[in-house]
Write a protein that holds these residues in place. Structure first.
Motif, PDB file in Angstrom:
ATOM      1  N   THR A  42     -30.594  37.054  -8.260  1.00  0.00           N
ATOM      2  CA  THR A  42     -31.889  37.591  -8.693  1.00  0.00           C
ATOM      3  C   THR A  42     -32.994  37.150  -7.736  1.00  0.00           C
ATOM      4  O   THR A  42     -33.847  37.950  -7.349  1.00  0.00           O
ATOM      5  N   ALA A  43     -32.977  35.882  -7.333  1.00  0.00           N
ATOM      6  CA  ALA A  43     -34.002  35.365  -6.421  1.00  0.00           C
ATOM      7  C   ALA A  43     -33.902  36.035  -5.053  1.00  0.00           C
ATOM      8  O   ALA A  43     -34.924  36.383  -4.455  1.00  0.00           O
ATOM      9  N   LYS A  86     -42.693  43.724   3.390  1.00  0.00           N
ATOM     10  CA  LYS A  86     -43.236  44.803   2.554  1.00  0.00           C
ATOM     11  C   LYS A  86     -44.294  44.305   1.573  1.00  0.00           C
ATOM     12  O   LYS A  86     -45.104  45.085   1.093  1.00  0.00           O
ATOM     13  N   VAL A  87     -44.272  43.029   1.255  1.00  0.00           N
ATOM     14  CA  VAL A  87     -45.287  42.398   0.406  1.00  0.00           C
ATOM     15  C   VAL A  87     -45.706  41.090   1.075  1.00  0.00           C
ATOM     16  O   VAL A  87     -44.993  40.556   1.915  1.00  0.00           O
ATOM     17  N   GLU A  88     -46.855  40.566   0.695  1.00  0.00           N
ATOM     18  CA  GLU A  88     -47.391  39.378   1.337  1.00  0.00           C
ATOM     19  C   GLU A  88     -47.105  38.092   0.603  1.00  0.00           C
ATOM     20  O   GLU A  88     -47.264  37.011   1.146  1.00  0.00           O
ATOM     21  N   ARG A  89     -46.706  38.177  -0.676  1.00  0.00           N
ATOM     22  CA  ARG A  89     -46.463  36.947  -1.430  1.00  0.00           C
ATOM     23  C   ARG A  89     -45.392  37.186  -2.477  1.00  0.00           C
ATOM     24  O   ARG A  89     -45.141  38.309  -2.876  1.00  0.00           O
ATOM     25  N   TYR A  90     -44.793  36.101  -2.903  1.00  0.00           N
ATOM     26  CA  TYR A  90     -43.778  36.134  -3.941  1.00  0.00           C
ATOM     27  C   TYR A  90     -44.259  35.264  -5.079  1.00  0.00           C
ATOM     28  O   TYR A  90     -44.697  34.140  -4.869  1.00  0.00           O
ATOM     29  N   LYS A  91     -44.222  35.797  -6.266  1.00  0.00           N
ATOM     30  CA  LYS A  91     -44.645  35.039  -7.428  1.00  0.00           C
ATOM     31  C   LYS A  91     -43.680  35.340  -8.559  1.00  0.00           C
ATOM     32  O   LYS A  91     -43.354  36.491  -8.806  1.00  0.00           O
ATOM     33  N   THR A  92     -43.235  34.281  -9.231  1.00  0.00           N
ATOM     34  CA  THR A  92     -42.332  34.486 -10.354  1.00  0.00           C
ATOM     35  C   THR A  92     -43.108  34.736 -11.613  1.00  0.00           C
ATOM     36  O   THR A  92     -44.261  34.463 -11.715  1.00  0.00           O
ATOM     37  N   ALA A 116     -36.404  39.771  -1.181  1.00  0.00           N
ATOM     38  CA  ALA A 116     -36.116  40.717  -0.099  1.00  0.00           C
ATOM     39  C   ALA A 116     -37.357  41.461   0.393  1.00  0.00           C
ATOM     40  O   ALA A 116     -37.569  41.546   1.609  1.00  0.00           O
ATOM     41  N   PRO A 117     -38.217  42.009  -0.491  1.00  0.00           N
ATOM     42  CA  PRO A 117     -39.413  42.699   0.014  1.00  0.00           C
ATOM     43  C   PRO A 117     -40.350  41.773   0.793  1.00  0.00           C
ATOM     44  O   PRO A 117     -40.959  42.181   1.779  1.00  0.00           O
ATOM     45  N   LEU A 118     -40.450  40.526   0.381  1.00  0.00           N
ATOM     46  CA  LEU A 118     -41.283  39.561   1.092  1.00  0.00           C
ATOM     47  C   LEU A 118     -40.731  39.313   2.489  1.00  0.00           C
ATOM     48  O   LEU A 118     -41.458  39.363   3.481  1.00  0.00           O
ATOM     49  N   MET A 119     -39.440  39.060   2.564  1.00  0.00           N
ATOM     50  CA  MET A 119     -38.830  38.738   3.849  1.00  0.00           C
ATOM     51  C   MET A 119     -38.815  39.954   4.783  1.00  0.00           C
ATOM     52  O   MET A 119     -38.805  39.797   5.999  1.00  0.00           O
ATOM     53  N   ALA A 120     -38.860  41.160   4.213  1.00  0.00           N
ATOM     54  CA  ALA A 120     -38.905  42.381   5.016  1.00  0.00           C
ATOM     55  C   ALA A 120     -40.328  42.754   5.423  1.00  0.00           C
ATOM     56  O   ALA A 120     -40.536  43.724   6.137  1.00  0.00           O
ATOM     57  N   LEU A 136     -42.844  29.230   3.742  1.00  0.00           N
ATOM     58  CA  LEU A 136     -41.538  29.502   4.325  1.00  0.00           C
ATOM     59  C   LEU A 136     -41.677  30.142   5.687  1.00  0.00           C
ATOM     60  O   LEU A 136     -42.646  30.857   5.950  1.00  0.00           O
ATOM     61  N   ASP A 137     -40.668  29.928   6.526  1.00  0.00           N
ATOM     62  CA  ASP A 137     -40.631  30.651   7.793  1.00  0.00           C
ATOM     63  C   ASP A 137     -39.887  31.970   7.573  1.00  0.00           C
ATOM     64  O   ASP A 137     -39.516  32.310   6.443  1.00  0.00           O
ATOM     65  N   SER A 138     -39.652  32.717   8.631  1.00  0.00           N
ATOM     66  CA  SER A 138     -39.029  34.034   8.506  1.00  0.00           C
ATOM     67  C   SER A 138     -37.553  33.970   8.140  1.00  0.00           C
ATOM     68  O   SER A 138     -36.936  35.004   7.874  1.00  0.00           O
ATOM     69  N   HIS A 139     -36.982  32.768   8.104  1.00  0.00           N
ATOM     70  CA  HIS A 139     -35.581  32.584   7.724  1.00  0.00           C
ATOM     71  C   HIS A 139     -35.459  31.940   6.342  1.00  0.00           C
ATOM     72  O   HIS A 139     -34.411  31.397   6.002  1.00  0.00           O
ATOM     73  N   SER A 140     -36.534  31.982   5.566  1.00  0.00           N
ATOM     74  CA  SER A 140     -36.588  31.426   4.204  1.00  0.00           C
ATOM     75  C   SER A 140     -36.428  29.909   4.163  1.00  0.00           C
ATOM     76  O   SER A 140     -36.007  29.347   3.163  1.00  0.00           O
TER      77      SER A 140
END
Length: 95
Positions: free
Chosen positions: A77-78, A89-95, A83-87, A37-41
């Motif tokens: 929920t998604a 604060k974290v490097e990856r998102y995993k469900t 939100a932390p990824l896009m900010a 994803l880019d910075s705009h999801s």
């Protein structure tokens, strides 16, 4: 370049010129859906498994917001989980 200089950081680093090919091969051969994803999801990359999982050609997904692929009941929920990824604060998102 010697083999010793190719393997750095405890064996984790690869020669830069091979890293793009390696990443592409890993993502394309993965059995799970993967996107970048880019910075705009918005999707900048979708692998074959992602397309197959959702019934799209991966090229159709490029440029679309990731939330286009989230069920409306799961959108809040998604959004909260991402939100932390896009900010940054974290490097990856995993469900």
């Amino acid at each position: 370049m010697s083999q010793a200089s190719q393997v750095e950081l405890g064996g984790q680093a690869f020669q830069f010129r091979h890293s793009e090919v390696l990443l592409r091969n890993v993502m394309e051969s993965a059995a799970v859906g993967m996107v970048l994803l880019d910075s705009h999801s918005r999707l900048t990359y979708a692998n074959r498994a992602f397309g197959e999982m959702l019934g799209y050609d991966p090229a159709e997904c490029i440029g679309r917001p990731i939330f286009d692929f989230v069920h409306p009941q799961d959108a809040a929920t998604a959004t909260q989980a991402m939100a932390p990824l896009m900010a940054g604060k974290v490097e990856r998102y995993k469900t």
